[in-house]
Design an enzyme around this catalytic site. Structure first.
Site, PDB file in Angstrom:
ATOM      1  N   GLU A 240       0.828  -1.204   0.000  1.00 48.26           N
ATOM      2  CA  GLU A 240       0.000   0.000   0.000  1.00 48.26           C
ATOM      3  C   GLU A 240       0.867   1.261   0.000  1.00 48.26           C
ATOM      4  O   GLU A 240       0.509   2.274  -0.596  1.00 48.26           O
ATOM      5  CB  GLU A 240      -0.930  -0.010   1.218  1.00 48.26           C
ATOM      6  CG  GLU A 240      -2.104   0.918   1.022  1.00 48.26           C
ATOM      7  CD  GLU A 240      -3.173   0.770   2.094  1.00 48.26           C
ATOM      8  OE1 GLU A 240      -3.258  -0.322   2.708  1.00 48.26           O
ATOM      9  OE2 GLU A 240      -3.907   1.749   2.313  1.00 48.26           O
TER      10      GLU A 240
ATOM     11  N   GLY B 193      -1.742 -12.213  -9.654  1.00 43.53           N
ATOM     12  CA  GLY B 193      -1.145 -13.524  -9.879  1.00 43.53           C
ATOM     13  C   GLY B 193       0.343 -13.482  -9.722  1.00 43.53           C
ATOM     14  O   GLY B 193       0.849 -12.916  -8.756  1.00 43.53           O
TER      15      GLY B 193
ATOM     16  N   GLU C 141      -0.430 -18.834 -12.210  1.00 47.84           N
ATOM     17  CA  GLU C 141       0.706 -19.739 -12.396  1.00 47.84           C
ATOM     18  C   GLU C 141       0.644 -20.856 -11.362  1.00 47.84           C
ATOM     19  O   GLU C 141       1.138 -20.702 -10.265  1.00 47.84           O
ATOM     20  CB  GLU C 141       2.011 -18.956 -12.283  1.00 47.84           C
ATOM     21  CG  GLU C 141       2.109 -17.872 -13.362  1.00 47.84           C
ATOM     22  CD  GLU C 141       3.394 -17.051 -13.306  1.00 47.84           C
ATOM     23  OE1 GLU C 141       4.339 -17.473 -12.622  1.00 47.84           O
ATOM     24  OE2 GLU C 141       3.442 -16.005 -13.937  1.00 47.84           O
TER      25      GLU C 141
ATOM     26  N   MET D  65       3.970 -16.140 -22.213  1.00 44.69           N
ATOM     27  CA  MET D  65       5.226 -15.909 -21.466  1.00 44.69           C
ATOM     28  C   MET D  65       6.354 -16.700 -22.134  1.00 44.69           C
ATOM     29  O   MET D  65       6.810 -17.728 -21.631  1.00 44.69           O
ATOM     30  CB  MET D  65       5.032 -16.267 -19.996  1.00 44.69           C
ATOM     31  CG  MET D  65       4.035 -15.339 -19.300  1.00 44.69           C
ATOM     32  SD  MET D  65       4.035 -15.494 -17.506  1.00 44.69           S
ATOM     33  CE  MET D  65       2.920 -16.879 -17.279  1.00 44.69           C
TER      34      MET D  65
ATOM     35  N   TRP E 272       8.036  -7.925 -20.316  1.00 43.21           N
ATOM     36  CA  TRP E 272       8.309  -8.151 -18.895  1.00 43.21           C
ATOM     37  C   TRP E 272       9.741  -7.721 -18.648  1.00 43.21           C
ATOM     38  O   TRP E 272      10.642  -8.426 -19.046  1.00 43.21           O
ATOM     39  CB  TRP E 272       8.092  -9.631 -18.513  1.00 43.21           C
ATOM     40  CG  TRP E 272       8.352  -9.805 -17.051  1.00 43.21           C
ATOM     41  CD1 TRP E 272       9.544 -10.118 -16.452  1.00 43.21           C
ATOM     42  CD2 TRP E 272       7.402  -9.625 -15.985  1.00 43.21           C
ATOM     43  NE1 TRP E 272       9.411 -10.131 -15.091  1.00 43.21           N
ATOM     44  CE2 TRP E 272       8.104  -9.837 -14.780  1.00 43.21           C
ATOM     45  CE3 TRP E 272       6.043  -9.276 -15.939  1.00 43.21           C
ATOM     46  CZ2 TRP E 272       7.474  -9.730 -13.528  1.00 43.21           C
ATOM     47  CZ3 TRP E 272       5.429  -9.175 -14.694  1.00 43.21           C
ATOM     48  CH2 TRP E 272       6.149  -9.411 -13.513  1.00 43.21           C
TER      49      TRP E 272
END
Ligand SMILES: *[C@@H]1O[C@H](CO)[C@@H](O)[C@H](O)[C@H]1NC(C)=O
Ligand SMILES: *[C@@H]1O[C@H](CO)[C@@H](O)[C@H](O)[C@H]1NC(C)=O
Length: 377
Positions: free
Chosen positions: A74, A103, A146, A202, A352
């Site tokens: 946060e 995820g 995953e 991926m 990524w």
């Protein structure tokens, strides 16, 4: 005559629509934790170029067991301004889409499987997503599960379908990130393709140091008979072909581009070809500090006494010096992968992650890899 003309025109348009879907999506994952990297590694969402990225996938949020989205950090998300900076990028590009990614290693099978299995928890996840869209301005949800198992196969599709039915009327997006190697018993690929806007493949981590040999992170093609350690499907091309053959719409698929490489420690510095024996992971990056991983921004600084080799079969480079060996992607391999996505009428590219591009321009132009994507799309 006229009827014939119109039939011809209609067929022509269908053909065009099918075979020339625009390859125009650049889906940029950003690591929320990159704000804590030291020195030249520190990266904030305001550093993203929203004129190259068309979508920003904010990695990651978690999910509580009751299906409600959970901020994992946060302090970073709110106090340090990550969410606000992502949203502010729309002032530069009003067409930018911003997406909450759940995820990865934060919400693996143990959390997502029970949610997908329960009508009540699925409804909570959808309601919670809408709260985030309203409160923070995000445009969609990305699920990086995953990985689902055989028992989750139908539930996964039910989850996706219910989210789609809730999102679509409001113009919100649903995307997923999936294993490059289609998981036969857990992936209903036509069902997945039908119910999401984008499937991010991926297409990396094909070879890691645990394999005992120096090999590439994300080969474009199979190395052939010269690479007996590598299975024929462990490359970008085979991944795309196999997903399409299994029923995925190529117009929804993106190639995942790794803006990082895997590092290896050679057993013998004199043996540094692809397939050379390795004894361990190699060095960590000074900014990213991951085990056996370095960002492109770190690798690109290795020049001079490093040797770079471009493997003509697999179409990706590697670099070595003494007992250190790195399989990675650079401007040359990224350009070829962008061309591949266009040749196969794919949706575009996924990255990524953008915070590992050469965003300061330490080795060339700023955001060197993103610029290559922009120039080649
Ligand atoms: C889910 O759990 C979280 C954390 O305990 C809580 O804050 C939230 O209100 C719960 N949501 C629902 C819908 O019960
Ligand atoms: C691409 O992958 C498919 C599936 O593995 C294979 O049949 C094809 O030969 C590959 N293309 C090239 C150029 O390697």
């Amino acid at each position: 005559m006229f009827a014939k003309f119109w039939v011809f025109l209609a067929l022509f348009c269908l053909h065009v629509q099918h075979s020339h879907g625009a390859t125009d999506k650049v889906i940029c994952y950003v690591a929320s934790w990159a704000i804590y990297r030291p020195d030249k590694g520190e990266y904030h969402p305001k550093n993203i170029d929203p004129n190259i990225c068309t979508h920003i996938n904010y990695a990651f949020l978690g999910v509580y067991p009751n299906g409600t989205l959970q901020m994992i950090d946060e302090w970073g998300d709110i106090e340090k301004g990550n969410f606000a900076e992502v949203e502010a990028l729309k002032e530069i590009n009003p067409n930018l889409k911003t997406i909450i990614s759940i995820g990865g290693w934060n919400a693996g099978n143990a959390i997502l499987a029970p949610i997908a299995a329960s009508p009540e928890l699925r409804a909570n996840l959808i309601a919670s997503s809408f709260e985030y869209f309203e409160k923070y301005g995000f445009n969609g949800l990305d699920i990086d599960w995953e990985y689902p198992e055989a028992k989750d196969k139908e539930n996964f599709i039910t989850l996706l379908r219910e989210i789609k039915e809730a999102f679509q009327p409001k113009g919100h997006l649903l995307t997923i990130a999936v294993s490059a190697i289609p998981i036969d018993d857990a992936y209903d690929i036509p069902g997945m393709s039908e119910n999401v806007d984008v499937i991010n493949l991926m297409t990396y981590d094909f070879h890691i140091p645990g394999g005992g040999i120096a090999a590439e992170n994300s080969p474009l093609y199979w190395g052939g008979a010269d690479t007996p350690w590598q299975r024929e499907y462990e490359n970008v091309n085979s991944t795309v072909v196999n997903w399409v053959n299994a029923g995925a719409d190529p117009g929804k698929l993106t190639i995942g581009l790794a803006f990082y490489g895997h590092t290896f420690q050679l057993a013998d510095p004199a043996q540094h070809d692809l397939g050379a024996p390795v004894i361990d992971a190699g060095m960590s990056g000074p900014y990213t500090k991951g085990y056996g991983v370095m960002g492109f921004n770190e690798i690109c600084e290795f020049t001079g006494d490093w040797t770079r080799v471009f493997d003509d079969q697999q179409k990706v480079p590697y670099k070595y010096k003494d007992d250190q060996w790195i399989g990675y992607d650079d401007e040359e391999s990224v350009a070829l992968k962008v061309q591949f996505a266009k040749d196969h009428n794919m949706a575009g590219l996924m990255i990524w992650t953008v915070d590992m591009d050469d965003f300061l321009g330490l080795c060339g132009p700023k955001n060197g890899l993103l610029e290559v994507i922009k120039q080649n799309l």
